[in-house]
Motif scaffolding. Structure first.
Motif, mmCIF file in Angstrom:
data_model
loop_
_atom_site.group_PDB
_atom_site.id
_atom_site.type_symbol
_atom_site.label_atom_id
_atom_site.label_comp_id
_atom_site.label_asym_id
_atom_site.label_seq_id
_atom_site.Cartn_x
_atom_site.Cartn_y
_atom_site.Cartn_z
ATOM 1 N N THR A 1 4.256 4.269 3.060
ATOM 2 C CA THR A 1 4.342 3.007 2.327
ATOM 3 C C THR A 1 4.187 1.854 3.310
ATOM 4 O OG1 THR A 1 5.809 3.919 0.629
ATOM 5 C CG2 THR A 1 5.792 1.533 0.872
ATOM 6 N N TYR A 2 3.377 0.866 2.921
ATOM 7 C CA TYR A 2 3.180 -0.342 3.730
ATOM 8 C C TYR A 2 3.516 -1.553 2.876
ATOM 9 C CZ TYR A 2 0.678 -4.311 5.760
ATOM 10 O OH TYR A 2 0.354 -5.553 6.259
ATOM 11 N N GLY B 1 0.833 -1.194 0.000
ATOM 12 C CA GLY B 1 0.000 0.000 0.000
ATOM 13 C C GLY B 1 0.863 1.238 0.000
ATOM 14 N N HIS B 2 0.374 2.299 -0.612
ATOM 15 C CA HIS B 2 1.135 3.544 -0.683
ATOM 16 C C HIS B 2 0.182 4.721 -0.745
ATOM 17 C CE1 HIS B 2 3.203 6.848 -2.933
ATOM 18 N NE2 HIS B 2 4.093 6.620 -1.988
ATOM 19 N N THR C 1 -5.490 1.753 1.916
ATOM 20 C CA THR C 1 -5.869 0.779 0.896
ATOM 21 C C THR C 1 -4.626 0.044 0.414
ATOM 22 O OG1 THR C 1 -7.712 2.162 0.178
ATOM 23 C CG2 THR C 1 -6.956 0.471 -1.360
ATOM 24 N N THR C 2 -4.713 -1.271 0.338
ATOM 25 C CA THR C 2 -3.595 -2.094 -0.116
ATOM 26 C C THR C 2 -4.043 -3.009 -1.247
ATOM 27 O OG1 THR C 2 -4.078 -3.825 1.513
ATOM 28 C CG2 THR C 2 -2.558 -2.074 2.181
ATOM 29 N N ALA D 1 -6.445 3.395 -8.602
ATOM 30 C CA ALA D 1 -5.569 2.629 -9.491
ATOM 31 C C ALA D 1 -4.657 1.717 -8.693
ATOM 32 C CB ALA D 1 -4.731 3.567 -10.354
ATOM 33 N N THR D 2 -4.286 0.601 -9.299
ATOM 34 C CA THR D 2 -3.332 -0.305 -8.664
ATOM 35 C C THR D 2 -1.960 0.342 -8.623
ATOM 36 O OG1 THR D 2 -4.535 -2.202 -9.502
ATOM 37 C CG2 THR D 2 -2.253 -2.567 -8.825
ATOM 38 N N PRO D 3 -1.305 0.400 -7.444
ATOM 39 C CA PRO D 3 0.028 1.013 -7.379
ATOM 40 C C PRO D 3 0.991 0.334 -8.345
ATOM 41 C CG PRO D 3 -0.844 0.578 -5.184
ATOM 42 C CD PRO D 3 -1.771 -0.093 -6.158
#
Length: 410
Positions: A77-78, A45-46, A132-133, A339-341
């Motif tokens: 950032t996770y 997640g970011h 969100t991840t 959007a997907t990181p």
């Protein structure tokens, strides 16, 4: 020279192989901290700007967990990794601690559940981040992230790096024998300045804001007609850029020289190279390391205004300053929340105290003195003609990949 070119290409394609190896994972490692060998990324997640609670001392109880955390705001950032089998939480955490210390981080807090110095009583749930991840199956999840239940194998570490400009980067690791959770936050003001102008920032503060946001700005320096020597009235602007680089020792830049379309293509190419090198020479003369500055001449190939008018031609005669710091992500290209990181994600900081072998050698190519009336004032500064092809290749690759990833087609 052919050997240097082949070596550069080999290194580039090897790096592509490394990226491909984790292509199916939901995100990318932190730019300044690699994973423990054998780890697989489970979740990522970011957020460009959010709030987190980072544990910094022993947690007394469920009711008092907020007393044991520092509330921070910034870029978050996770990452959650599956640990390799047969490796203990002690071994994994110890390796992360050593890597962080080598990069200039200081340990603020460390604990072991087995030793009883993580919590007071019970199993308090510390709320770290609400974000969100995306997991390794491509599924998105929006939930509250908490530290692991404090089972016997659980260990934790909080470490902090403070850059000379005051920016703080805090890393919190929560490890068991099965998996590792990593939270990183880089403190910074909420993002502003997304509306820009074509005017050159006139002071160091404006240049810093431009390089930390969009990642580039134009310098319209006064040069005499068909010459590359810096005039006295141009040095103030270059001095402000030198001050920016002194205040941000982790910063690496590219200098792209541009001309209008008056004159032949070959002449304009040489002129644009010489003017970029003139700016570098002045920066080096003011104490900036040459290895932090790359140069390139683009002639009249990338106009930003109409060459049919004098006003347009004046706008096209410029030196563009580009942020080439490893791991930097331009603010204007941040992915929307839905959007997907995409890789590379994570923090933009490369710690100033990182080991030398983690900092790219980005010396600009030493352009050989060519026939004609166009001077090359940086020829005696770089002093590395034998590395010209290699350095030019590195700069072209770095600039090309940066444009491809972040959509900055200049």
């Amino acid at each position: 020279m052919r050997t240097l070119l082949l070596s550069g290409l080999t290194a580039f394609f090897l790096s592509l192989g490394a990226i491909t190896a984790h292509a199916q994972e939901p995100g990318a490692d932190l730019p300044f901290l690699t994973r423990y060998p054998g780890m697989q990324m489970e979740e990522y997640g970011h957020s460009a700007y959010d709030e987190v609670n980072i544990p910094v001392r022993k947690i007394a109880s469920d009711a008092r967990w907020r007393d044991a955390v520092e509330h921070l705001e910034g870029e978050v950032t996770y990452i959650e990794y599956y640990n390799p089998k047969g490796r203990s939480s002690l071994e994994i955490l110890s390796n992360f601690r050593q890597a962080l210390q080598n990069a200039g981080f200081k340990t603020r807090w460390e604990c072991s559940a087995a030793a009883g110095n993580c919590i007071g009583s019970g199993l308090p749930k510390v709320e770290v981040w609400r974000g969100t991840t995306v997991n390794d199956r491509g599924t998105r999840d929006n939930r509250t992230h908490e530290v692991y239940q404090w089972i016997d194998t659980a260990r934790a570490l909080t470490a902090e790096h403070v850059a000379p400009n005051g920016v703080r980067t805090i890393v919190f690791l929560n490890v068991t024998d099965g998996s590792t959770r990593l939270y990183a936050v880089q403190t910074k003001p909420m993002q502003t300045g997304l509306v820009t102008t074509n005017l050159t920032p006139v002071d160091s503060a404006g240049m810093t804001a431009a390089l930390q946001g969009p990642g580039k700005f134009q310098m319209h320096l006064p040069f005499d007609y068909n010459k590359a020597s810096l005039r006295p009235d141009a040095r103030k602007t270059v001095t402000e850029l030198a001050q920016t680089m002194r205040q941000n020792p982790q910063l690496f830049i590219g200098l792209d020289g541009h001309t209008d379309n008056v004159g032949g293509a070959d002449f304009n190419q040489k002129l644009s190279e010489a003017r970029a090198n003139a700016v570098k020479a002045e920066l080096v003369a003011q104490g900036i390391e040459a290895r932090r500055i790359a140069t390139r001449g683009l002639g009249a190939t990338q106009p930003i205004a109409d060459n049919a008018t004098e006003k347009g031609r004046a706008e096209n005669r410029r030196v563009e300053v580009v942020n080439l710091t490893p791991g930097f992500v331009p603010a204007a290209t941040a992915a929307p929340a839905s959007a997907t990181p995409a890789a590379p994600g994570g923090l933009s900081l490369t710690p100033a105290a990182a080991p030398a072998n983690t900092v790219p050698q980005m010396q600009a190519p030493n352009q050989q003195q060519r026939a004609g009336n166009v001077p090359n004032p940086a020829a005696d500064v770089a002093g590395q003609a034998g590395y010209a092809a290699k350095d030019q290749l590195e700069y072209e690759i770095r600039s090309g990949v940066r444009s491809l990833v972040h959509g900055l087609f200049r």
